[in-house]
Design a protein around this motif. Structure first.
Motif, PDB file in Angstrom:
ATOM      1  N   LYS A 181       0.835  -1.206   0.000  1.00  0.00           N
ATOM      2  CA  LYS A 181       0.000   0.000   0.000  1.00  0.00           C
ATOM      3  C   LYS A 181       0.868   1.255   0.000  1.00  0.00           C
ATOM      4  O   LYS A 181       1.940   1.282   0.560  1.00  0.00           O
ATOM      5  CB  LYS A 181      -0.921   0.004   1.215  1.00  0.00           C
ATOM      6  N   GLY A 182       0.361   2.283  -0.650  1.00  0.00           N
ATOM      7  CA  GLY A 182       1.058   3.563  -0.705  1.00  0.00           C
ATOM      8  C   GLY A 182       2.100   3.631  -1.805  1.00  0.00           C
ATOM      9  O   GLY A 182       2.889   4.562  -1.855  1.00  0.00           O
ATOM     10  N   LEU A 183       2.102   2.643  -2.715  1.00  0.00           N
ATOM     11  CA  LEU A 183       3.116   2.624  -3.767  1.00  0.00           C
ATOM     12  C   LEU A 183       2.543   2.971  -5.141  1.00  0.00           C
ATOM     13  O   LEU A 183       3.171   2.721  -6.152  1.00  0.00           O
ATOM     14  CB  LEU A 183       3.792   1.246  -3.833  1.00  0.00           C
ATOM     15  N   SER A 184       1.352   3.524  -5.203  1.00  0.00           N
ATOM     16  CA  SER A 184       0.737   3.945  -6.466  1.00  0.00           C
ATOM     17  C   SER A 184       0.696   2.819  -7.489  1.00  0.00           C
ATOM     18  O   SER A 184       1.061   2.994  -8.648  1.00  0.00           O
ATOM     19  CB  SER A 184       1.502   5.135  -7.053  1.00  0.00           C
ATOM     20  N   ASN A 185       0.306   1.643  -7.046  1.00  0.00           N
ATOM     21  CA  ASN A 185       0.193   0.467  -7.913  1.00  0.00           C
ATOM     22  C   ASN A 185       1.511   0.032  -8.543  1.00  0.00           C
ATOM     23  O   ASN A 185       1.530  -0.664  -9.546  1.00  0.00           O
ATOM     24  CB  ASN A 185      -0.856   0.692  -9.007  1.00  0.00           C
ATOM     25  N   GLU A 186       2.618   0.458  -7.990  1.00  0.00           N
ATOM     26  CA  GLU A 186       3.925   0.024  -8.468  1.00  0.00           C
ATOM     27  C   GLU A 186       4.271  -1.325  -7.831  1.00  0.00           C
ATOM     28  O   GLU A 186       3.629  -1.767  -6.888  1.00  0.00           O
ATOM     29  CB  GLU A 186       5.008   1.049  -8.101  1.00  0.00           C
ATOM     30  N   VAL A 187       5.305  -1.950  -8.359  1.00  0.00           N
ATOM     31  CA  VAL A 187       5.790  -3.205  -7.809  1.00  0.00           C
ATOM     32  C   VAL A 187       6.339  -2.936  -6.410  1.00  0.00           C
ATOM     33  O   VAL A 187       6.955  -1.904  -6.158  1.00  0.00           O
ATOM     34  CB  VAL A 187       6.894  -3.787  -8.721  1.00  0.00           C
ATOM     35  N   ASN A 188       6.106  -3.853  -5.497  1.00  0.00           N
ATOM     36  CA  ASN A 188       6.489  -3.670  -4.101  1.00  0.00           C
ATOM     37  C   ASN A 188       7.950  -4.074  -3.886  1.00  0.00           C
ATOM     38  O   ASN A 188       8.252  -5.114  -3.321  1.00  0.00           O
ATOM     39  CB  ASN A 188       5.554  -4.499  -3.206  1.00  0.00           C
ATOM     40  N   ILE A 189       8.847  -3.219  -4.369  1.00  0.00           N
ATOM     41  CA  ILE A 189      10.286  -3.423  -4.187  1.00  0.00           C
ATOM     42  C   ILE A 189      10.802  -2.274  -3.348  1.00  0.00           C
ATOM     43  O   ILE A 189      10.637  -1.109  -3.704  1.00  0.00           O
ATOM     44  CB  ILE A 189      11.030  -3.462  -5.540  1.00  0.00           C
ATOM     45  N   ARG A 190      11.444  -2.624  -2.235  1.00  0.00           N
ATOM     46  CA  ARG A 190      11.999  -1.606  -1.328  1.00  0.00           C
ATOM     47  C   ARG A 190      13.497  -1.837  -1.194  1.00  0.00           C
ATOM     48  O   ARG A 190      13.956  -2.973  -1.117  1.00  0.00           O
ATOM     49  CB  ARG A 190      11.364  -1.674   0.054  1.00  0.00           C
ATOM     50  N   ILE A 191      14.226  -0.751  -1.130  1.00  0.00           N
ATOM     51  CA  ILE A 191      15.680  -0.793  -0.991  1.00  0.00           C
ATOM     52  C   ILE A 191      16.027  -0.242   0.385  1.00  0.00           C
ATOM     53  O   ILE A 191      15.642   0.878   0.713  1.00  0.00           O
ATOM     54  CB  ILE A 191      16.378   0.070  -2.069  1.00  0.00           C
ATOM     55  N   PHE A 192      16.737  -1.035   1.185  1.00  0.00           N
ATOM     56  CA  PHE A 192      17.234  -0.556   2.463  1.00  0.00           C
ATOM     57  C   PHE A 192      18.724  -0.273   2.277  1.00  0.00           C
ATOM     58  O   PHE A 192      19.530  -1.186   2.158  1.00  0.00           O
ATOM     59  CB  PHE A 192      17.019  -1.582   3.579  1.00  0.00           C
ATOM     60  N   CYS A 193      19.072   1.014   2.226  1.00  0.00           N
ATOM     61  CA  CYS A 193      20.450   1.432   1.998  1.00  0.00           C
ATOM     62  C   CYS A 193      21.207   1.554   3.315  1.00  0.00           C
ATOM     63  O   CYS A 193      20.642   1.949   4.337  1.00  0.00           O
ATOM     64  CB  CYS A 193      20.473   2.791   1.298  1.00  0.00           C
ATOM     65  N   TYR A 194      22.468   1.201   3.244  1.00  0.00           N
ATOM     66  CA  TYR A 194      23.357   1.377   4.393  1.00  0.00           C
ATOM     67  C   TYR A 194      24.781   1.489   3.887  1.00  0.00           C
ATOM     68  O   TYR A 194      25.098   1.096   2.763  1.00  0.00           O
ATOM     69  CB  TYR A 194      23.212   0.224   5.396  1.00  0.00           C
ATOM     70  N   ASP A 195      25.638   2.037   4.713  1.00  0.00           N
ATOM     71  CA  ASP A 195      27.049   2.179   4.387  1.00  0.00           C
ATOM     72  C   ASP A 195      27.695   0.792   4.437  1.00  0.00           C
ATOM     73  O   ASP A 195      27.521   0.055   5.407  1.00  0.00           O
ATOM     74  CB  ASP A 195      27.694   3.109   5.416  1.00  0.00           C
ATOM     75  N   ALA A 196      28.434   0.441   3.391  1.00  0.00           N
ATOM     76  CA  ALA A 196      29.078  -0.876   3.324  1.00  0.00           C
ATOM     77  C   ALA A 196      29.990  -1.129   4.524  1.00  0.00           C
ATOM     78  O   ALA A 196      30.178  -2.283   4.922  1.00  0.00           O
ATOM     79  CB  ALA A 196      29.867  -1.013   2.028  1.00  0.00           C
ATOM     80  N   ALA A 197      30.513  -0.087   5.137  1.00  0.00           N
ATOM     81  CA  ALA A 197      31.356  -0.241   6.327  1.00  0.00           C
ATOM     82  C   ALA A 197      30.562  -0.795   7.511  1.00  0.00           C
ATOM     83  O   ALA A 197      31.134  -1.299   8.470  1.00  0.00           O
ATOM     84  CB  ALA A 197      31.997   1.100   6.701  1.00  0.00           C
ATOM     85  N   GLU A 198      29.226  -0.734   7.429  1.00  0.00           N
ATOM     86  CA  GLU A 198      28.344  -1.217   8.495  1.00  0.00           C
ATOM     87  C   GLU A 198      27.813  -2.622   8.216  1.00  0.00           C
ATOM     88  O   GLU A 198      26.838  -3.050   8.824  1.00  0.00           O
ATOM     89  CB  GLU A 198      27.158  -0.251   8.650  1.00  0.00           C
ATOM     90  N   GLU A 199      28.434  -3.350   7.290  1.00  0.00           N
ATOM     91  CA  GLU A 199      27.952  -4.678   6.886  1.00  0.00           C
ATOM     92  C   GLU A 199      27.813  -5.635   8.073  1.00  0.00           C
ATOM     93  O   GLU A 199      26.844  -6.379   8.163  1.00  0.00           O
ATOM     94  CB  GLU A 199      28.898  -5.278   5.838  1.00  0.00           C
ATOM     95  N   ILE A 200      28.758  -5.617   8.987  1.00  0.00           N
ATOM     96  CA  ILE A 200      28.720  -6.529  10.140  1.00  0.00           C
ATOM     97  C   ILE A 200      27.474  -6.258  10.980  1.00  0.00           C
ATOM     98  O   ILE A 200      26.798  -7.196  11.422  1.00  0.00           O
ATOM     99  CB  ILE A 200      29.999  -6.403  11.004  1.00  0.00           C
ATOM    100  N   THR A 201      27.143  -5.007  11.195  1.00  0.00           N
ATOM    101  CA  THR A 201      25.947  -4.651  11.963  1.00  0.00           C
ATOM    102  C   THR A 201      24.689  -5.154  11.264  1.00  0.00           C
ATOM    103  O   THR A 201      23.790  -5.718  11.898  1.00  0.00           O
ATOM    104  CB  THR A 201      25.867  -3.122  12.161  1.00  0.00           C
ATOM    105  N   VAL A 202      24.628  -4.983   9.955  1.00  0.00           N
ATOM    106  CA  VAL A 202      23.465  -5.433   9.188  1.00  0.00           C
ATOM    107  C   VAL A 202      23.360  -6.957   9.227  1.00  0.00           C
ATOM    108  O   VAL A 202      22.273  -7.506   9.425  1.00  0.00           O
ATOM    109  CB  VAL A 202      23.524  -4.905   7.738  1.00  0.00           C
ATOM    110  N   MET A 203      24.486  -7.657   9.066  1.00  0.00           N
ATOM    111  CA  MET A 203      24.463  -9.126   9.105  1.00  0.00           C
ATOM    112  C   MET A 203      24.027  -9.633  10.484  1.00  0.00           C
ATOM    113  O   MET A 203      23.270 -10.600  10.580  1.00  0.00           O
ATOM    114  CB  MET A 203      25.827  -9.705   8.742  1.00  0.00           C
ATOM    115  N   HIS A 204      24.474  -8.979  11.537  1.00  0.00           N
ATOM    116  CA  HIS A 204      24.058  -9.354  12.898  1.00  0.00           C
ATOM    117  C   HIS A 204      22.541  -9.159  13.047  1.00  0.00           C
ATOM    118  O   HIS A 204      21.846 -10.023  13.593  1.00  0.00           O
ATOM    119  CB  HIS A 204      24.820  -8.533  13.931  1.00  0.00           C
ATOM    120  N   PHE A 205      22.042  -8.042  12.560  1.00  0.00           N
ATOM    121  CA  PHE A 205      20.606  -7.780  12.600  1.00  0.00           C
ATOM    122  C   PHE A 205      19.836  -8.869  11.854  1.00  0.00           C
ATOM    123  O   PHE A 205      18.830  -9.388  12.340  1.00  0.00           O
ATOM    124  CB  PHE A 205      20.305  -6.401  12.003  1.00  0.00           C
ATOM    125  N   LEU A 206      20.292  -9.215  10.659  1.00  0.00           N
ATOM    126  CA  LEU A 206      19.609 -10.239   9.865  1.00  0.00           C
ATOM    127  C   LEU A 206      19.649 -11.604  10.550  1.00  0.00           C
ATOM    128  O   LEU A 206      18.668 -12.356  10.490  1.00  0.00           O
ATOM    129  CB  LEU A 206      20.203 -10.316   8.461  1.00  0.00           C
TER     130      LEU A 206
END
Length: 192
Positions: A24-49
């Motif tokens: 919802k809220g995407l104006s009938n577009e495909v539901n693709i979302r990008i979560f951007c982060y600094d590559a230097a923070e990869e370890i934090t993102v992997m821990h979260f996942l």
């Protein structure tokens, strides 16, 4: 708490909401979302996942596709994994990349990613975007994925920048056009 950890905690909340799951809220577009982060923070993102994958209270089903692991599996399927280092040494990196691109494309990735049936609470989670570069570019894969996963949201964990028009891996590489996705958070919230 760091800005990234706050954004990750908010991501955990948002991916469980009906509005996200229904696109919802995407104006009938495909539901693709990008979560951007600094590559230097990869370890934090992997821990979260890692925490997210094992969270019994999570109200959605994550279907994770690590693009680098898929690439390695495709190389194994073609029985070329062991030959890659020798080919690169003897023929060069450009030749190797050209050969890999001719053997492994978006359709091979999609075939590995397919599953059925898609359920209402599924979220296709794409990880390994930075690791699989330059063998697969996410903007190309997303174009090819749309017809196969139009009924569930796609969430891309992206070590780089996306301004709504251009994807810039690692915040350094030449940007690629991609306008069908949406930043998971407003632009001012994506600054590290």
């Amino acid at each position: 708490m760091s800005k990234l950890k706050e954004r990750l905690d908010l991501l955990r909340e948002e991916i469980q909401k009906d509005d996200f799951l229904d696109g919802k809220g995407l104006s009938n577009e495909v539901n693709i979302r990008i979560f951007c982060y600094d590559a230097a923070e990869e370890i934090t993102v992997m821990h979260f996942l890692d925490q997210l994958r094992t969270d019994p209270a999570l109200q959605c089903r994550l279907i994770e596709c690590n693009l680098y692991k898929i690439f390695l599996a495709l190389c194994d399927d073609l029985d070329i994994t062991d030959a890659i280092p020798e080919m690169e040494e003897s023929e060069g990196s450009d030749f190797l990349l050209e050969q890999l691109h001719s053997a492994i494309g978006e359709s091979e990735f999609i075939e590995k990613m397919q599953y059925a049936p898609h359920m209402r609470d599924d979220v296709l989670l794409l990880t390994g975007v930075g690791d699989v570069f330059p063998f697969m570019r996410v903007h190309s894969l997303l174009e090819a994925l749309q017809p196969h996963f139009s009924d569930i949201p796609i969430l891309v964990m992206y070590p780089g920048e996306f301004d709504g028009h251009y994807l810039k891996l690692f915040g350094r590489l030449k940007p690629n056009d991609y306008y069908r996705a949406f930043n998971f958070f407003a632009e001012e919230d994506t600054k590290q």
